[in-house]
Design an enzyme around this catalytic site. Sequence first.
Site, PDB file in Angstrom:
ATOM      1  N   HIS A   1       0.834  -1.209   0.000  1.00 20.32           N
ATOM      2  CA  HIS A   1       0.000   0.000   0.000  1.00 20.32           C
ATOM      3  C   HIS A   1       0.874   1.266   0.000  1.00 20.32           C
ATOM      4  O   HIS A   1       0.744   2.126  -0.871  1.00 20.32           O
ATOM      5  CB  HIS A   1      -0.912  -0.025   1.232  1.00 20.32           C
ATOM      6  CG  HIS A   1      -1.819   1.160   1.358  1.00 20.32           C
ATOM      7  ND1 HIS A   1      -3.165   1.099   1.095  1.00 20.32           N
ATOM      8  CD2 HIS A   1      -1.577   2.447   1.712  1.00 20.32           C
ATOM      9  CE1 HIS A   1      -3.703   2.298   1.283  1.00 20.32           C
ATOM     10  NE2 HIS A   1      -2.770   3.134   1.668  1.00 20.32           N
ATOM     11  N   GLU A   2       1.768   1.344   0.960  1.00 20.61           N
ATOM     12  CA  GLU A   2       2.606   2.552   1.053  1.00 20.61           C
ATOM     13  C   GLU A   2       3.532   2.663  -0.157  1.00 20.61           C
ATOM     14  O   GLU A   2       3.822   3.765  -0.626  1.00 20.61           O
ATOM     15  CB  GLU A   2       3.410   2.553   2.355  1.00 20.61           C
ATOM     16  CG  GLU A   2       2.566   2.619   3.623  1.00 20.61           C
ATOM     17  CD  GLU A   2       1.505   3.705   3.609  1.00 20.61           C
ATOM     18  OE1 GLU A   2       1.715   4.761   2.968  1.00 20.61           O
ATOM     19  OE2 GLU A   2       0.431   3.489   4.215  1.00 20.61           O
TER      20      GLU A   2
ATOM     21  N   HIS B   1       1.641   4.401  -2.867  1.00 19.16           N
ATOM     22  CA  HIS B   1       1.737   5.860  -2.716  1.00 19.16           C
ATOM     23  C   HIS B   1       3.120   6.319  -3.180  1.00 19.16           C
ATOM     24  O   HIS B   1       3.268   7.361  -3.826  1.00 19.16           O
ATOM     25  CB  HIS B   1       1.571   6.270  -1.250  1.00 19.16           C
ATOM     26  CG  HIS B   1       0.160   6.219  -0.740  1.00 19.16           C
ATOM     27  ND1 HIS B   1      -0.882   6.865  -1.360  1.00 19.16           N
ATOM     28  CD2 HIS B   1      -0.373   5.635   0.360  1.00 19.16           C
ATOM     29  CE1 HIS B   1      -2.000   6.651  -0.667  1.00 19.16           C
ATOM     30  NE2 HIS B   1      -1.712   5.911   0.381  1.00 19.16           N
TER      31      HIS B   1
ATOM     32  N   HIS C   1       3.378   6.662  -6.860  1.00 17.23           N
ATOM     33  CA  HIS C   1       2.665   7.874  -7.284  1.00 17.23           C
ATOM     34  C   HIS C   1       3.617   9.079  -7.201  1.00 17.23           C
ATOM     35  O   HIS C   1       3.609   9.959  -8.052  1.00 17.23           O
ATOM     36  CB  HIS C   1       1.458   8.074  -6.365  1.00 17.23           C
ATOM     37  CG  HIS C   1       0.338   8.867  -6.959  1.00 17.23           C
ATOM     38  ND1 HIS C   1      -0.774   9.180  -6.228  1.00 17.23           N
ATOM     39  CD2 HIS C   1       0.141   9.421  -8.172  1.00 17.23           C
ATOM     40  CE1 HIS C   1      -1.611   9.885  -6.985  1.00 17.23           C
ATOM     41  NE2 HIS C   1      -1.079  10.038  -8.166  1.00 17.23           N
TER      42      HIS C   1
END
Length: 672
Positions: A463-464, A467, A470
């Site tokens: 998940h991190e 990010h 991104h």
Amino acid sequence: MNPLLSPFDTAPFSQIKNEHFKPAFLQAMEEARAEIDRITENKEAPSFANTIEALEFSGQQLDRISSIFFNLNSAETNEEIQKIAQEISPLLSEFSNDITLNEALFERIKTVYGQRDSLDLTVEQQTLLDKKYKSFSRNGANLSDDKKKRLREIDAELSQLKLKFGENVLAETNTYEMHLTDENDLDGLPEGEKEAAAQLAQSKGKEGWLVTLDYPSYIPFMKYAKNRELRKTLALAFGSKAFHGDEHDNQENVLKIAQLRYERANLLGYKTHAHFVLEERMAETPEKVHEFLNELLVKAKPAAEKEFTELETFAKELDAIDRLEKWDGSYYSEKLKQKRFNLDDEKLKPYFKLENVIDGVFKVAEKLFDLKFQEVSDIEKYHDEVKTYKVYDTSGNFISIFYADFHPRKGKRGGAWMTSYKPQYRLNGENVRPHISNVCNFTRSTPSKPSLLTFNEVTTLFHEFGHGLHGMLADTTYPSLSGTSVFWDFVELPSQVMENWCYEKEALELFAKHYDTGEVIPMELVQKIKESATFQEGMQTLRQLSFGLLDMSWHGVDPSGITDVKQHESEAFKDTNLYPDTPETCMSTAFSHIFQGGYSSGYYSYKWAEVLDADAFALFKEKGIFNKEIATKFKDNVLSKGGTESPMVLYKRFRGAEPKVEALLERAGLLE
Ligand SMILES: [Zn+2]
């Protein structure tokens, strides 16, 4: 020489001492003010370049100092840093207030904004102009003086009320304790939880055990305690926080906050507070949010009702419970889950050695986005445990710096997050590459055992890292539109979508290998993980929807007709209730997310983000989870674009259509 005020590329951690921060902040703020003055004192007519771009690239040094400082305050803090933060934070808010209240600056921005159709701007420039203009207009820059005055009064009153709301919830949480002196009353609780309760009692000089309304105490008790009466007592205490008609009651505060937010929105020309908030969200309007929540409600409700009946039958068989109440849900769900899956972390952990998982996430990034991660030792770090990487694409172009800080330490706050030390942007023909960081709190290795992650930690890492991608793959011109600077209900798409790879055989085979034997994780275990991840998904969905609907019921209407908080709430919950209502409890009076925190008119975004990630991943499932063409489309239209365009436009360019709820319902097993 202050290292923060000298030019640097990667943060010069080894030279920074705490006493450098304050003078650096003060000087950088002064320089940023001078940059703003140069814009407003410019004798030339306002143009996009001399006003909007000049504003965008002002205060860059201040931004870099701030990110170093606040990143450290989260990941490696101490009392001195915390004290500096307390001194600096008001100065920083004063600084940004001075900008949004700067009338000369707004006049110039407004002039450029008024010419926007004839300026021949790129889409990104239009977005930037719109964003800059709105950061003023949404703060009342267009209002007459008396209306401005009223706006400031409302803001001051709202911040007082929110503070009061939070203090009441905290007081109600802290004053309550359930004191138990008979060990039988703790029947069902795992040993560790019992010990924690005993320790809590001891720390307060009491015999026996204490259970409180803090989550680490409350949640296990509701989940494991056999004694139904005690679960009821605790649940009612939890559910009636700030709803006792005494000095900590929040009913008046809730009504006032809703009313003032409505008045504020009206002053600024919006129909309701939700209209104001959603203008800067992917969902755009309250109508769209309602449509979204109701569509999910209609489609998830049959499954939720079926699950509820199942649970009730199970409770009846087990303990002859004839009517399932709120205080039974968590307890019997846990029992049913154990019976059905018998899955515990210890069985899975050997397959998820930290180093293997890191290697796995890098491999996934290489297969999808052509990225290579090279661990390096020539980048300064703020702690020995931090790992540093240089990231290249497969053609050898430098993409990003990546910091990874995995283990808990004193001085690091809990949880996991992505942050950046430097954003990506383009200036004077150069594409300046970003410095991105992931910070987590995973169990560290011991002399006899490597760091083995729970499955939850594995998905957190992915998940991190999503990010992080991104941020790393950002390819925009303006820093304030770069990377994760996107609308709030869009920011979880890149992170949540990455979690999907953790459930796929093709991906797990790359890294989920037993740390001792090297055996790849058995697929029946993966299948169990998948199924248990969506256990009671219908009921969970209904619960999330009920919070979203309650939020909208306060913020998407004129609240002046609402006089009875509990009655209003019961009305809002009428289509999502599974359990019988309890007149003693009230959710709104302790719903800090929306009345104290920043989630007002935003609670829907949890489900919204899930719909986005399921819908996006469905395309990968259809074409292959490592399909380069789809991955490239995702990179080119989502990951690299930041907030340069409307998220719906970006998403449609990737997906070919607006997101639909079906993929989520299917993944969750809710489509019968
Ligand atoms: Zn996230």
